[in-house]
Design a protein around this motif. Structure first.
Motif, PDB file in Angstrom:
ATOM      1  N   UNK A  80       9.491 -26.771 -10.278  1.00 39.76           N
ATOM      2  CA  UNK A  80      10.834 -26.862  -9.700  1.00 39.76           C
ATOM      3  C   UNK A  80      11.760 -27.288 -10.817  1.00 39.76           C
ATOM      4  N   UNK A  81      12.849 -26.557 -10.993  1.00 38.18           N
ATOM      5  CA  UNK A  81      13.814 -26.921 -12.029  1.00 38.18           C
ATOM      6  C   UNK A  81      14.852 -27.878 -11.459  1.00 38.18           C
ATOM      7  N   UNK A  82      15.315 -28.826 -12.254  1.00 37.32           N
ATOM      8  CA  UNK A  82      16.420 -29.663 -11.798  1.00 37.32           C
ATOM      9  C   UNK A  82      17.712 -28.860 -11.760  1.00 37.32           C
ATOM     10  N   UNK A  83      18.638 -29.312 -10.966  1.00 33.47           N
ATOM     11  CA  UNK A  83      19.947 -28.668 -10.891  1.00 33.47           C
ATOM     12  C   UNK A  83      20.927 -29.341 -11.834  1.00 33.47           C
ATOM     13  N   UNK A  84      21.930 -28.605 -12.319  1.00 36.75           N
ATOM     14  CA  UNK A  84      23.022 -29.263 -13.044  1.00 36.75           C
ATOM     15  C   UNK A  84      23.721 -30.262 -12.129  1.00 36.75           C
ATOM     16  N   UNK A  85      24.411 -31.203 -12.714  1.00 36.39           N
ATOM     17  CA  UNK A  85      25.053 -32.253 -11.918  1.00 36.39           C
ATOM     18  C   UNK A  85      26.074 -31.684 -10.937  1.00 36.39           C
ATOM     19  N   UNK A 272      17.101 -20.455 -11.654  1.00 38.56           N
ATOM     20  CA  UNK A 272      18.518 -20.387 -11.303  1.00 38.56           C
ATOM     21  C   UNK A 272      19.109 -21.783 -11.191  1.00 38.56           C
ATOM     22  N   UNK A 273      18.250 -22.794 -11.033  1.00 37.63           N
ATOM     23  CA  UNK A 273      18.676 -24.203 -10.913  1.00 37.63           C
ATOM     24  C   UNK A 273      19.501 -24.463  -9.669  1.00 37.63           C
ATOM     25  N   UNK A 274      19.240 -23.716  -8.607  1.00 40.64           N
ATOM     26  CA  UNK A 274      19.884 -23.969  -7.320  1.00 40.64           C
ATOM     27  C   UNK A 274      19.232 -25.183  -6.662  1.00 40.64           C
ATOM     28  N   UNK A 275      19.803 -25.691  -5.565  1.00 41.42           N
ATOM     29  CA  UNK A 275      19.235 -26.874  -4.921  1.00 41.42           C
ATOM     30  C   UNK A 275      17.783 -26.667  -4.500  1.00 41.42           C
ATOM     31  N   UNK A 276      17.035 -27.727  -4.535  1.00 41.87           N
ATOM     32  CA  UNK A 276      15.616 -27.677  -4.174  1.00 41.87           C
ATOM     33  C   UNK A 276      15.480 -27.287  -2.703  1.00 41.87           C
ATOM     34  N   UNK A 277      14.694 -26.244  -2.454  1.00 38.33           N
ATOM     35  CA  UNK A 277      14.519 -25.745  -1.098  1.00 38.33           C
ATOM     36  C   UNK A 277      15.410 -24.560  -0.800  1.00 38.33           C
ATOM     37  N   UNK A 278      15.626 -23.689  -1.802  1.00 38.04           N
ATOM     38  CA  UNK A 278      16.463 -22.501  -1.584  1.00 38.04           C
ATOM     39  C   UNK A 278      15.749 -21.270  -2.132  1.00 38.04           C
ATOM     40  N   UNK A 279      15.832 -20.174  -1.384  1.00 40.51           N
ATOM     41  CA  UNK A 279      15.142 -18.956  -1.784  1.00 40.51           C
ATOM     42  C   UNK A 279      15.872 -17.723  -1.307  1.00 40.51           C
ATOM     43  N   UNK A 280      15.315 -16.551  -1.631  1.00 43.07           N
ATOM     44  CA  UNK A 280      15.980 -15.293  -1.324  1.00 43.07           C
ATOM     45  C   UNK A 280      14.953 -14.183  -1.109  1.00 43.07           C
ATOM     46  N   UNK A 281      15.233 -13.326  -0.158  1.00 47.80           N
ATOM     47  CA  UNK A 281      14.413 -12.159   0.143  1.00 47.80           C
ATOM     48  C   UNK A 281      15.249 -10.902  -0.044  1.00 47.80           C
ATOM     49  N   UNK A 282      14.676  -9.907  -0.727  1.00 47.10           N
ATOM     50  CA  UNK A 282      15.301  -8.582  -0.844  1.00 47.10           C
ATOM     51  C   UNK A 282      14.359  -7.550  -0.254  1.00 47.10           C
ATOM     52  N   UNK A 283      14.901  -6.700   0.615  1.00 47.39           N
ATOM     53  CA  UNK A 283      14.140  -5.582   1.162  1.00 47.39           C
ATOM     54  C   UNK A 283      14.977  -4.325   1.015  1.00 47.39           C
ATOM     55  N   UNK A 284      14.370  -3.285   0.486  1.00 48.25           N
ATOM     56  CA  UNK A 284      15.065  -2.005   0.365  1.00 48.25           C
ATOM     57  C   UNK A 284      15.618  -1.617   1.734  1.00 48.25           C
ATOM     58  N   UNK A 321      25.197 -25.139  -1.815  1.00 45.94           N
ATOM     59  CA  UNK A 321      25.093 -25.552  -3.217  1.00 45.94           C
ATOM     60  C   UNK A 321      24.613 -24.439  -4.126  1.00 45.94           C
ATOM     61  N   UNK A 322      23.983 -23.411  -3.547  1.00 46.37           N
ATOM     62  CA  UNK A 322      23.536 -22.269  -4.348  1.00 46.37           C
ATOM     63  C   UNK A 322      24.717 -21.627  -5.053  1.00 46.37           C
ATOM     64  N   UNK A 323      25.857 -21.625  -4.400  1.00 44.58           N
ATOM     65  CA  UNK A 323      27.035 -20.992  -4.995  1.00 44.58           C
ATOM     66  C   UNK A 323      27.425 -21.589  -6.328  1.00 44.58           C
ATOM     67  N   UNK A 324      27.377 -22.917  -6.419  1.00 48.91           N
ATOM     68  CA  UNK A 324      27.734 -23.563  -7.682  1.00 48.91           C
ATOM     69  C   UNK A 324      26.680 -23.283  -8.754  1.00 48.91           C
ATOM     70  N   UNK A 325      25.419 -23.149  -8.340  1.00 51.60           N
ATOM     71  CA  UNK A 325      24.373 -22.781  -9.302  1.00 51.60           C
ATOM     72  C   UNK A 325      24.620 -21.380  -9.851  1.00 51.60           C
ATOM     73  N   UNK A 326      25.069 -20.471  -8.987  1.00 46.26           N
ATOM     74  CA  UNK A 326      25.420 -19.123  -9.444  1.00 46.26           C
ATOM     75  C   UNK A 326      26.571 -19.162 -10.439  1.00 46.26           C
ATOM     76  N   UNK A 327      27.569 -19.991 -10.149  1.00 48.53           N
ATOM     77  CA  UNK A 327      28.692 -20.124 -11.073  1.00 48.53           C
ATOM     78  C   UNK A 327      28.229 -20.568 -12.449  1.00 48.53           C
ATOM     79  N   UNK A 328      27.351 -21.560 -12.464  1.00 46.11           N
ATOM     80  CA  UNK A 328      26.866 -22.098 -13.734  1.00 46.11           C
ATOM     81  C   UNK A 328      26.025 -21.063 -14.473  1.00 46.11           C
ATOM     82  N   UNK A 329      25.150 -20.389 -13.744  1.00 44.59           N
ATOM     83  CA  UNK A 329      24.307 -19.351 -14.340  1.00 44.59           C
ATOM     84  C   UNK A 329      25.169 -18.239 -14.937  1.00 44.59           C
ATOM     85  N   UNK A 330      26.143 -17.769 -14.172  1.00 46.51           N
ATOM     86  CA  UNK A 330      26.994 -16.682 -14.655  1.00 46.51           C
ATOM     87  C   UNK A 330      27.879 -17.130 -15.806  1.00 46.51           C
ATOM     88  N   UNK A 331      28.212 -18.434 -15.829  1.00 48.32           N
ATOM     89  CA  UNK A 331      28.995 -18.948 -16.952  1.00 48.32           C
ATOM     90  C   UNK A 331      28.234 -18.831 -18.263  1.00 48.32           C
TER      91      UNK A 331
END
Length: 445
Positions: A80-85, A272-284, A321-331
């Protein structure tokens, strides 16, 4: 009067918070917007591989993580990765908001933020938002598919002994309950030959094979699997492919549809460093209707990806909180991140290879590994090595005593400093020298 004014102010702030991660009021924009603009202007001419060694740039990234100054050196970011502050702060803010009136603020305010989040995750994934479901981790995402596909007794699924444990257990449970045939391949990693791996899956196929389950990055040892080539081969035989992307999404620079799989699950709380306990599913998109949801839904055969989000009450603060992790990643940028983490892995591993008695169990070539590598010290079990690294040097790794593997797993992140890895290499050297001396004394005795 003051109470009414305070209430109006709070409601206004609550509305801003609900969509804040993707607005001008986001924590990222307020804390890092100008900083990242300056970094971009200063380092724009650098290629990702050139930027990977620019420590002034990465020192800014390091300072954004509280983990960078923790008393324990965390080299198990693959767990598990830590998240940015700023991500931690976002979760705290949303939690405080929720507790002002949970059923109101969660369902009527924060729940409205899921669709913008779905769109941003889809953009990073290179996918249609209607193919993205937000959940809690890769296990939930992939179990949704594993248990959701209609299979009959005798149908075959091909996996590997080095897939993630929860996925193997899920397939074994279907085998025990329904009589499907779960076949597992064995490999001796590292392997620097894509065709060898693809051929192994191909040779296991029979006329009863329905599914191939493949792990993008093997969690035990860091091997990158040739997913696209496996998918193309499988589709030539009319076989669907489930891809476990727990250790690849948010780290490797790729788009999910380009892998050419049919189903993909990941944890967002790893690289991605999103909050602990967050995931994603993709299905065609055209396959959504054939997958039963893991949890009950009123329209289980619907084509709507949201049928996989019927979790009941969930942690809205974590989700938003995933949104802010996306911002940081994309930055930072996906390719820059990948090259930096691969540089850090090679930085310590190349030094470790020069230490007598130390063995690296992972390829250092770019197509075959990125963040994760295994290392061992002659004369020490994986658990002994893990324990000594932590108790004597305050370095956290994880022991991997599994099948043919006997090592500890090491996985740095963008907040890891080269000086941290120098400390780790010195610890390896000390332990290797001690055990070499001990072995000589025992032989002499």
């Amino acid at each position: 009067m003051s109470t009414k004014s305070d209430r109006r102010s709070f409601l206004k702030n609550a509305t801003l918070l609900a969509g804040g991660a993707f607005s001008a009021q986001s924590i990222f924009n307020q804390a890092y917007g100008a900083i990242f603009e300056d970094l971009s202007a200063k380092y724009n001419a650098f290629s990702p591989s050139e930027l990977a060694v620019q420590e002034d740039y990465w020192s800014t990234i390091q300072q954004a993580y509280s983990a960078s100054s923790a008393p324990v050196l965390n080299l198990n970011n693959g767990g598990v990765s830590p998240s940015p502050m700023l991500v931690q702060q976002a979760v705290e803010r949303y939690n405080q908001l929720s507790n002002q009136g949970p059923s109101y603020y969660m369902w009527r305010i924060l729940d409205q933020g899921r669709e913008p989040l779905r769109e941003r995750l889809a953009a990073l994934a290179g996918a249609d938002p209607e193919e993205i479901a937000i959940n809690r981790n890769a296990t939930e995402a992939l179990n949704t598919v594993i248990y959701g596909l209609d299979l009959s007794s005798g149908d075959e699924v091909i996996g590997c002994h080095y897939d993630y444990g929860n996925m193997m257990q899920a397939w074994r449970q279907r085998q025990e309950r329904e009589g499907i045939v779960y076949k597992q391949l064995d490999f001796e990693f590292p392997i620097e030959d894509d065709d060898f791996i693809v051929q192994a899956y191909k040779e296991a196929i029979t006329d009863k094979t329905k599914i191939i389950h493949v792990t993008h990055v093997i969690n035990w040892i860091g091997q990158i699997m040739p997913v696209q080539k496996i998918c193309r081969m499988a589709h030539e035989h009319g076989i669907e492919v489930i891809v476990d992307g727990a250790h690849s999404f948010g780290l490797l620079d790729f788009k999910i549809p380009d892998l050419e799989g049919d189903y993909f699950g990941t944890s967002l709380h790893k690289y991605l460093s999103a909050p602990i306990g967050s995931g994603m599913l993709w299905i065609k998109k055209e396959k959504i209707s054939k997958v039963w949801p893991l949890l009950c839904n009123g329209q289980p055969k619907s084509e709507n990806i949201r049928k996989f989000e019927s979790l009941g009450t969930r942690s809205f603060p974590i989700e938003q909180g995933i949104g802010e992790a996306l911002n940081f990643h994309n930055g930072i940028g996906a390719k820059r991140k990948e090259e930096r983490v691969r540089y850090l892995k090679n930085y310590w591993a190349e030094k470790a290879l020069k230490i007598p008695g130390v063995k690296v169990h992972t390829s250092l070539k770019a197509p075959y590994s990125c963040a994760i590598a295994g290392v061992s010290v002659a004369g020490m079990t994986p658990k002994d090595l893990e324990t000594n690294l932590f108790s004597r040097f305050q370095i956290h790794t994880v022991a991997i005593p599994y099948r043919s593997l006997s090592c500890v797993r090491v996985s740095p992140h963008v907040y890891t400093r080269p000086s941290d890895l120098d400390k780790f290499v010195r610890a390896l050297g000390i332990l290797a020298a001690e055990h070499a001396t001990q072995n000589m004394e025992e032989k002499g005795a």
